[in-house]
Enzyme design. Sequence first.
Site, PDB file in Angstrom:
ATOM      1  N   LEU A  33       0.820  -1.218   0.000  1.00 21.35           N
ATOM      2  CA  LEU A  33       0.000   0.000   0.000  1.00 21.35           C
ATOM      3  C   LEU A  33       0.854   1.268   0.000  1.00 21.35           C
ATOM      4  CD1 LEU A  33      -2.803  -1.022   2.536  1.00 21.35           C
ATOM      5  CD2 LEU A  33      -2.729  -1.345   0.057  1.00 21.35           C
ATOM      6  N   HIS A  37      -3.317   4.243  -2.621  1.00 24.51           N
ATOM      7  CA  HIS A  37      -4.320   3.373  -1.994  1.00 24.51           C
ATOM      8  C   HIS A  37      -4.988   4.094  -0.817  1.00 24.51           C
ATOM      9  CE1 HIS A  37      -1.341   0.250  -3.557  1.00 24.51           C
ATOM     10  NE2 HIS A  37      -2.462  -0.113  -4.155  1.00 24.51           N
ATOM     11  N   GLN A 148      -8.067   6.282 -10.859  1.00 28.62           N
ATOM     12  CA  GLN A 148      -8.030   6.644 -12.285  1.00 28.62           C
ATOM     13  C   GLN A 148      -6.735   6.173 -12.938  1.00 28.62           C
ATOM     14  OE1 GLN A 148      -8.396  10.937 -13.421  1.00 28.62           O
ATOM     15  NE2 GLN A 148      -6.975  10.340 -15.059  1.00 28.62           N
ATOM     16  N   LYS A 149      -5.723   5.922 -12.111  1.00 33.55           N
ATOM     17  CA  LYS A 149      -4.430   5.501 -12.676  1.00 33.55           C
ATOM     18  C   LYS A 149      -4.603   4.261 -13.558  1.00 33.55           C
ATOM     19  CE  LYS A 149      -0.143   3.649 -11.867  1.00 33.55           C
ATOM     20  NZ  LYS A 149      -0.229   2.275 -11.422  1.00 33.55           N
ATOM     21  N   ASP A 150      -5.474   3.353 -13.115  1.00 29.15           N
ATOM     22  CA  ASP A 150      -5.747   2.153 -13.916  1.00 29.15           C
ATOM     23  C   ASP A 150      -7.074   2.374 -14.637  1.00 29.15           C
ATOM     24  OD1 ASP A 150      -3.604   0.105 -12.835  1.00 29.15           O
ATOM     25  OD2 ASP A 150      -4.363   1.217 -11.132  1.00 29.15           O
ATOM     26  N   SER A 186       2.950   0.511  -6.801  1.00 23.47           N
ATOM     27  CA  SER A 186       3.735  -0.478  -6.050  1.00 23.47           C
ATOM     28  C   SER A 186       4.973  -0.863  -6.856  1.00 23.47           C
ATOM     29  CB  SER A 186       2.885  -1.710  -5.763  1.00 23.47           C
ATOM     30  OG  SER A 186       1.664  -1.312  -5.172  1.00 23.47           O
ATOM     31  N   ARG A 187       4.866  -0.766  -8.192  1.00 28.13           N
ATOM     32  CA  ARG A 187       5.990  -1.191  -9.049  1.00 28.13           C
ATOM     33  C   ARG A 187       7.122  -0.157  -9.084  1.00 28.13           C
ATOM     34  NH1 ARG A 187       1.537  -3.792 -12.119  1.00 28.13           N
ATOM     35  NH2 ARG A 187       2.009  -6.022 -12.101  1.00 28.13           N
TER      36      ARG A 187
HETATM   37  P1  AMP Z   1      -3.350  -2.224  -6.982  1.00 26.10           P
HETATM   38  O1  AMP Z   1      -2.995  -2.580  -5.574  1.00 26.10           O
HETATM   39  O2  AMP Z   1      -2.197  -1.723  -7.787  1.00 26.10           O
HETATM   40  O3  AMP Z   1      -4.175  -3.275  -7.678  1.00 26.10           O
HETATM   41  O4  AMP Z   1      -4.315  -0.951  -6.868  1.00 26.10           O
HETATM   42  C1  AMP Z   1      -5.468  -0.974  -6.062  1.00 26.10           C
HETATM   43  C2  AMP Z   1      -6.259   0.274  -6.343  1.00 26.10           C
HETATM   44  O5  AMP Z   1      -5.486   1.428  -6.072  1.00 26.10           O
HETATM   45  C3  AMP Z   1      -6.691   0.378  -7.825  1.00 26.10           C
HETATM   46  O6  AMP Z   1      -8.025   0.855  -7.883  1.00 26.10           O
HETATM   47  C4  AMP Z   1      -5.718   1.379  -8.380  1.00 26.10           C
HETATM   48  O7  AMP Z   1      -6.221   2.092  -9.498  1.00 26.10           O
HETATM   49  C5  AMP Z   1      -5.529   2.294  -7.187  1.00 26.10           C
HETATM   50  N1  AMP Z   1      -4.282   3.051  -7.325  1.00 26.10           N
HETATM   51  C6  AMP Z   1      -3.052   2.560  -7.626  1.00 26.10           C
HETATM   52  N2  AMP Z   1      -2.164   3.567  -7.728  1.00 26.10           N
HETATM   53  C7  AMP Z   1      -2.843   4.720  -7.477  1.00 26.10           C
HETATM   54  C8  AMP Z   1      -2.483   6.095  -7.440  1.00 26.10           C
HETATM   55  N3  AMP Z   1      -1.240   6.489  -7.675  1.00 26.10           N
HETATM   56  N4  AMP Z   1      -3.451   6.995  -7.162  1.00 26.10           N
HETATM   57  C9  AMP Z   1      -4.725   6.594  -6.926  1.00 26.10           C
HETATM   58  N5  AMP Z   1      -5.136   5.314  -6.942  1.00 26.10           N
HETATM   59  C10 AMP Z   1      -4.197   4.392  -7.215  1.00 26.10           C
END
Ligand code: AMP
Length: 281
Positions: A33, A37, A148-150, A186-187
């Site tokens: 996280l 997140h 929105q990032k994804d 996270s990457r």
């Molecule tokens: P992930 O853990 O990468 O699957 O992301 C979980 C959620 O967090 C997804 O809805 C992503 O779009 C959101 N998320 C990831 N990076 C960001 C960011 N930089 N800003 C806002 N939301 C994010």
Amino acid sequence: MIIIRSIAKMQAYCRLAIKQKKTIGFVPTMGALHVGHLSLIRAARKKNDYVVVSIFVNPAQFGPGEDLKKYPRNFKADSRLCQKEGVDVIFYPSTEEMYKKGHKVYIEVKDLDKGLCAKYRPGHFRGVATVVIKLFNIVSCDDAYFGQKDIQQARIISALVRDLNFPLNVNILPTVREIDGLALSSRNAYLTSSERADAPVLFDSLEQARCLIKNGQRDAGKIIYKIKEMISGKESAKVQYVEIVDADTLEPLKKIKGKVVIALAVFIGKTRLIDNIIVKI
Ligand code: AMP
């Protein structure tokens, strides 16, 4: 805060909350996280009575040769952050709990899973759609929160909720960035220090595109060319795609009009990063 690992217990928790007429805000994540997140968790904390965060690295959305094994996992740090943010429940199932032996059902979404990342990550959105539907059947929430990032993922999930009649609101929140514009991910942890120095070029090139549009440029091809040119100035960067698409349909546009998404995926060294902006004419 409680940690629930079993699907049946998570469902029972939700049944009780519904009986008590409490609303549930749900934030699905893969852990590791960061503040991106946390922005989703904070929005849920503000709006809903109970906040549930799931942490599950979903194997179904990783292709062969992708980073499933090395994807960062740090449950202790994640649970500390959740506790601090006032999360009520972390749903933290094992892979075996989520995908029982002989799992047969996968969800496919038409059209929205053709362009952008889907072209380069075959099967990825099928995996995302499947796990999100499973999660919505486990965590009966009033609101679900995504970034929105994804953006392609967010559009696909909005379509799933609408077309399969899930009784919940999909909240899509803005991308949280480092001070230099790099979208939190996270990457980012995979980047070496010189790669980290190159990485803000993703957002810089998108902002340059926004400027071009503001100054009257409407030719998508010319804008894409400029973005690619700027990114290729960085030694560690290799463009996978740059696309300008309609914000609702995600279909590629030749001329900029209405509400558009400018989206890109770029390898910085070996790390694949994505970013996008929305521009309204
Ligand atoms: P992930 O853990 O990468 O699957 O992301 C979980 C959620 O967090 C997804 O809805 C992503 O779009 C959101 N998320 C990831 N990076 C960001 C960011 N930089 N800003 C806002 N939301 C994010």
